[in-house]
Scaffold this motif. Structure first.
Motif, PDB file in Angstrom:
ATOM      1  N   THR B 117      97.684 -13.340  51.249  1.00 54.84           N
ATOM      2  CA  THR B 117      98.075 -13.484  52.655  1.00 54.84           C
ATOM      3  C   THR B 117      98.400 -14.948  52.957  1.00 54.84           C
ATOM      4  O   THR B 117      99.406 -15.267  53.593  1.00 54.84           O
ATOM      5  N   THR B 120     101.789 -16.211  51.745  1.00 54.03           N
ATOM      6  CA  THR B 120     102.916 -15.347  52.166  1.00 54.03           C
ATOM      7  C   THR B 120     104.272 -15.841  51.710  1.00 54.03           C
ATOM      8  O   THR B 120     104.696 -16.928  52.044  1.00 54.03           O
ATOM      9  N   GLY B 121     104.948 -14.985  50.955  1.00 55.35           N
ATOM     10  CA  GLY B 121     106.310 -15.287  50.541  1.00 55.35           C
ATOM     11  C   GLY B 121     106.380 -16.134  49.286  1.00 55.35           C
ATOM     12  O   GLY B 121     107.409 -16.166  48.621  1.00 55.35           O
ATOM     13  N   GLN B 122     105.273 -16.849  48.964  1.00 56.62           N
ATOM     14  CA  GLN B 122     105.323 -17.731  47.792  1.00 56.62           C
ATOM     15  C   GLN B 122     104.689 -17.096  46.559  1.00 56.62           C
ATOM     16  O   GLN B 122     104.893 -17.583  45.447  1.00 56.62           O
ATOM     17  N   LYS B 124     104.029 -14.719  43.439  1.00 57.69           N
ATOM     18  CA  LYS B 124     104.935 -14.041  42.494  1.00 57.69           C
ATOM     19  C   LYS B 124     104.085 -13.314  41.466  1.00 57.69           C
ATOM     20  O   LYS B 124     102.954 -13.716  41.191  1.00 57.69           O
ATOM     21  N   TRP B 131      99.041 -12.123  39.650  1.00 61.48           N
ATOM     22  CA  TRP B 131      99.700 -12.898  40.693  1.00 61.48           C
ATOM     23  C   TRP B 131      99.559 -14.387  40.431  1.00 61.48           C
ATOM     24  O   TRP B 131      98.529 -14.842  39.940  1.00 61.48           O
ATOM     25  N   ASP B 133     100.878 -18.417  42.382  1.00 59.60           N
ATOM     26  CA  ASP B 133     101.451 -19.010  43.596  1.00 59.60           C
ATOM     27  C   ASP B 133     102.798 -19.669  43.289  1.00 59.60           C
ATOM     28  O   ASP B 133     103.305 -19.580  42.161  1.00 59.60           O
ATOM     29  N   GLY B 134     103.386 -20.327  44.275  1.00 62.59           N
ATOM     30  CA  GLY B 134     104.704 -20.933  44.130  1.00 62.59           C
ATOM     31  C   GLY B 134     104.743 -22.055  43.102  1.00 62.59           C
ATOM     32  O   GLY B 134     105.822 -22.466  42.658  1.00 62.59           O
TER      33      GLY B 134
END
Lengths: 194, 194
Positions: B117, B120-122, B124, B131, B133-134
């Motif tokens: 959460t 969000t959006g970052q 992958k 999972w 992160d960016g």
């Protein structure tokens, strides 16, 4: 050779084993044995293998810390204004053992500045001029690099903290502050033993 | 009566002294003495008063922890997906002393969900389905309430963790999970002493 536990979110990097090799090589250059959370702990009791992975890893990391003379923490901010909480747990654990704790970070802005940046648009000034967040919780403003328990433990344990300003894209690769921290730990531990 | 150290970002609330009174009253109802980080520590050496405030507060909190039988941590997420790092430092400190640590939180989603959460959006998916992160750093996915060092310490120390789902606006006021945690700590410490 003295063992130094390398706490940090480095274990979350894409190649955590490769990262551990690099960190350990820097430690070795300064006469220290770097201990990675990914190492097998020296004397893990056989029954730990039956534990859920999260509990087994937690016990192994605690055992590594107890078997080390000092701790070096990567305090580069992690998913928020503060350091990774797993790293900070380990820093507190070693501090309670009375041994020196060291830190390094690739973010130069102080904790207050980073928190205000994180809170963009939600931070407010209270009546006395201090800052608070959108839920009215105070923003720490002691000029520290992170929460005062972290700065306090490092200074009061005889450790030290090394900060570098590093471009965002090199935040998880640049190791100049780490190497300065290792050199300082090696020098401090030489004095410690004499 | 047994002393229990009350770690948490409660010290950042608008009326931290009032909050401490409320938390201590709940402890007293269960036969425990709640120790607030805002209390004067029992035996602070006179020379601590000459220290910078951040260092003096850090030493006082550490002294409070050493003088307590157990620790109860408010692990409600604080400015990011994890608990307040000062609180987690103190949890690690008490864990290293070998005493039971307890936790409570007013956020029911697990750590992986909260982190996704937050990102969000970052976030992958890596090749193996996990999972990251960016910046390609892994997202912990052990089904824990927070970083595995926290969950591990609570379980392996003989403590326990109480989670409530609380509407965002009552996140810093609702105390049902705290009271359940205090009751559990009181029961565990009775056994501990027998």
């Amino acid at each position: 050779m003295m063992r130094v536990y390398l706490a940090g979110p480095d274990v979350f990097l894409p190649d955590p084993h490769g990262r551990a090799v690099v960190l350990k090589a820097i430690c070795a250059r300064h006469g220290l044995v770097g201990i990675s959370p990914l190492d097998d702990p020296p004397d893990a009791p056989a029954h730990w293998s039956a534990l859920p992975p999260a509990h087994r890893i937690a016990l192994c990391n605690e055992a590594h810390i107890r078997a080390s003379t000092a701790l070096i923490a990567n305090l580069t901010p992690f998913r928020g204004p503060s350091a990774d909480v797993g790293t900070v747990f380990e820093l507190g654990y070693m501090r309670a053992l009375g041994r020196p704790v060291f830190g390094w970070s690739n973010a130069a802005a102080d904790f207050t500045t980073r928190t205000l940046t994180f809170l963009t648009g939600q931070a407010k000034r209270a009546g006395d001029g201090s800052w608070c967040d959108g839920e009215d919780l105070t923003v720490e403003a002691f000029g520290c690099a992170d929460n005062l328990m972290i700065d306090g433990a490092i200074v009061m344990s005889g450790g030290s903290l090394f900060i570098a300003e590093v471009p965002p894209t090199r935040r998880w690769t640049e190791l100049a502050a780490f190497e300065r921290c290792v050199a300082a730990a090696a020098a401090a531990l030489r004095d410690f033993v004499r």
